[in-house]
Design an enzyme around this catalytic site. Structure first.
Site, mmCIF file in Angstrom:
data_model
loop_
_atom_site.group_PDB
_atom_site.id
_atom_site.type_symbol
_atom_site.label_atom_id
_atom_site.label_comp_id
_atom_site.label_asym_id
_atom_site.label_seq_id
_atom_site.Cartn_x
_atom_site.Cartn_y
_atom_site.Cartn_z
ATOM 1 N N ILE A 40 41.695 46.806 44.586
ATOM 2 C CA ILE A 40 42.989 46.749 45.237
ATOM 3 C C ILE A 40 42.868 47.130 46.720
ATOM 4 O O ILE A 40 41.911 47.790 47.108
ATOM 5 C CB ILE A 40 44.009 47.733 44.585
ATOM 6 C CG1 ILE A 40 43.466 49.167 44.602
ATOM 7 C CG2 ILE A 40 44.335 47.296 43.173
ATOM 8 C CD1 ILE A 40 44.423 50.238 44.112
ATOM 9 N N ASN A 72 42.811 38.611 53.071
ATOM 10 C CA ASN A 72 43.626 39.808 52.862
ATOM 11 C C ASN A 72 45.104 39.442 52.961
ATOM 12 O O ASN A 72 45.616 39.206 54.049
ATOM 13 C CB ASN A 72 43.226 40.843 53.924
ATOM 14 C CG ASN A 72 44.035 42.115 53.832
ATOM 15 O OD1 ASN A 72 44.764 42.323 52.866
ATOM 16 N ND2 ASN A 72 43.912 42.956 54.835
ATOM 17 N N CYS A 84 47.599 43.771 53.676
ATOM 18 C CA CYS A 84 47.524 44.926 54.575
ATOM 19 C C CYS A 84 48.884 45.610 54.650
ATOM 20 O O CYS A 84 49.883 44.974 54.987
ATOM 21 C CB CYS A 84 47.096 44.529 55.981
ATOM 22 S SG CYS A 84 47.028 45.967 57.073
#
Lengths: 337, 245
Positions: free
Chosen positions: A224, A160, A163
């Site tokens: 997304i 990721n 964030c």
């Protein structure tokens, strides 16, 4: 008709199962059962339905409600090198057809995940999982991924870089092609597992970032993440969320997510896991037509804990309704002709 | 936790902006007073967590205050309409800790879950006192119901229009008790905590995403680690609470 049977047979042979196992439950004369299997970098999933990271914990709360082995797999709660409490509350705000969260990557840290969550997960989930990893430096991403690389329960690493809820965390890597590529290279160097980079929609153009990750060796992309948003409390005249802003998710963002999956699919040749507001089997098919190889379901799990189970159960019927026999055949289908 | 389809039996005003809704359906997921359900309301994306006032084999009773779009929509619903709920959420109060003379401290719409607790305490042979605080006489509800259970009731209103003038902490003056249970606004908890003479439990409120422990939207720090209000709470022990400013 003959062509459909051949397709089912060919797909079955890939796993070494006899073709009649795939079509055996169908009365003779009827169309064979739709084939929902998809493959992510050599990892075959029974179906493309994957609860998204941060909406499914480590699966325990959902396993109390239903047998979560019906899922393709799931992406576990975003994990960092150290334990994190996350952001102050309120962390949640409601929106039209969606919600904002600013949890801020609360997680018990990768050592706890390896020592407790993964072993305990074996009792209720018998497939491999997607390990979702966040970090605050390139070295931290690499270190966390190296530790997870040794875990046989981890099917792939979802990194990721997007964030929206932590200062300097993730997002700064996800908004620049160079930084996203640097994280990709660092993680690829420490693992033999497939590496999927989870991208942010909060950028001017997602395509160059996707391409940079591909060139740096990413095996796939997840997109997304949430859209940066906010709400203001009219009584207090202050933001609802303590951290002021947060990640907007839910059905409201589906068209944006679909558009980005469509754009990225055209630009790269690695698989894309599509997500963002997916709430039904029809949404799954749309995502796959846009170019997704598999599909994650996020906010829907929070308002309906059975959302993913329902989608898995309805998918074959909805495929039949739209004349889809083999799911993999529709990937990117909206781009052709 | 269970998913339950309820049918509205009754939905009537009880006080200013406060309604009581009786729901027919499966109540088997409720095991402790202070647990809550999470209702799906037409037109709202997130569910609405509401504490349960009481339940029996036929269904559950909730008391809610109209504070926004979701509860306003609920107040317009009528008998026969269906409501989808996640039931049996949260840990709930521990009646076994109450001792001989437990004290119930309720503020406004924090009063309802104490009703079931009061019933269970009396069933255990305890002699509870209920200190109930409201803004004004128009906001008062359930004093008679607590008395009918057999509890001593002390009523306080901020403007003095019913019971004694002041807050629950004023009404607590001079009371002896073996344990306390509190539900209401956090400002009330802080005031109670400054004067409470025993151990006790507080039932907290927080904006929730899911209500069943998946999203980490309602976490709070405690002396015993991070807790999810929806799953590890809403009831926390006095001794574990970190009163952050």
């Amino acid at each position: 008709m003959g062509e459909m049977k051949n397709t089912a047979g060919a797909a079955a042979q890939k796993t070494g199962a006899p073709a009649q196992d795939v079509i055996g439950i169908i009365p003779s004369g009827a169309a064979p059962a739709p084939d929902t299997r998809v493959t992510l970098s050599g990892w075959e999933l029974e179906n493309p339905v994957i609860p998204a990271s941060g909406t499914f914990g480590f699966g325990r709360e959902f396993a109390e409600l239903y047998d979560i082995n019906c899922l393709g797999t799931f992406s576990f709660k975003g994990t960092t090198r150290q334990a994190r409490f996350g952001n102050p509350t309120p962390r949640i705000a409601e929106c039209t057809a969606g919600m904002i969260n600013s949890v801020g990557l609360q997680n018990p840290g990768v050592e706890h995940v390896i020592a407790h969550e993964l072993p305990e997960m074996k009792a209720y989930f018998h497939k491999k999982v997607i390990a979702n990893v966040s970090g605050f430096s390139v070295a931290e991403y690499a270190e966390t991924c190296a530790m997870l690389d040794r875990e046989e329960q981890v099917g792939l690493l979802e990194v990721n870089v997007s964030c929206p809820n932590v200062h300097n965390g993730g997002m700064s890597f996800g908004v620049s092609p160079e930084a996203a590529a640097e994280v990709t290279r660092a993680v690829k160097a420490v693992t033999t597992k497939p590496v999927y980079i989870k991208l942010s929609p909060n950028v001017t153009d997602i395509v160059p970032i996707a391409k940079a990750c591909e060139q740096a060796g990413a095996d796939g992309l997840s997109l997304i993440n949430t859209l940066l948003g906010m709400r203001i409390d009219l009584r207090r005249r202050r933001p609802v969320i303590a951290n002021r802003m947060g990640g907007f998710s839910g059905p409201a963002i589906f068209p944006v997510a679909l558009r980005m999956v469509y754009q990225v699919y055209e630009a790269v040749s690695i698989p894309v896991i599509g997500m963002g507001g997916v709430s039904s089997a029809e949404d799954v098919l749309e995502m796959m037509l846009a170019g997704a190889t598999a599909v994650q379901v996020g906010a829907a799990n929070l308002v309906d804990p059975f959302a993913c189970k329902t989608i898995v159960e309805e998918l074959p019927r909805v495929m039949q309704r739209y004349g889809i026999q083999t799911l993999t055949e529709i990937i990117g289908g909206a781009h052709h002709g | 936790m269970k998913q339950t389809e309820y049918r509205i039996v009754e939905n009537l005003p009880l006080a200013r902006d406060v309604f009581r809704m009786r729901l027919a359906g499966d109540s088997s997921a409720f095991t402790a007073p202070g647990q809550f359900l999470n209702l799906r309301v037409e037109g709202c994306y997130l569910r609405r967590p509401i504490s349960v006032c009481d339940w029996d084999r036929e269904g559950v009773t909730i008391i809610y205050k109209v504070v926004g779009k979701g509860t306003a929509a609920m107040s317009r619903m009528g008998p026969g309409e269906a409501l989808d709920a996640l039931t049996g959420l949260g840990n709930g109060f521990s009646p076994e800790k109450g001792g001989a003379a437990p004290l119930l401290i309720g503020g406004g719409v924090g009063v309802p879950p104490l009703y079931r607790l009061c019933r269970e305490l009396i069933a255990r042979g305890a002699h509870p006192t209920a200190v109930l605080g409201f803004g004004s006489a128009a906001d008062v509800f359930y004093c008679e119901e607590f008395e009918a259970l057999g509890a001593q009731v002390r009523l306080a209103t901020a403007d003095g229009s019913a019971g004694q003038r002041g807050f629950v902490t004023d009404a607590m003056a001079g009371l002896d008790y073996t344990y306390f249970y509190a539900c209401g606004p956090e400002a009330m908890f802080r005031a109670v905590d400054r004067i409470a003479k025993s151990s006790g439990q507080y039932s907290f409120e927080e904006r929730m995403g899911c209500g069943f422990g998946a999203c980490m939207g309602c976490s709070c720090r405690t002396l015993t680690g991070s807790k999810r209000i929806c799953r590890d709470g809403p009831v926390l022990e006095r001794e574990e609470i970190l009163w952050e400013k």
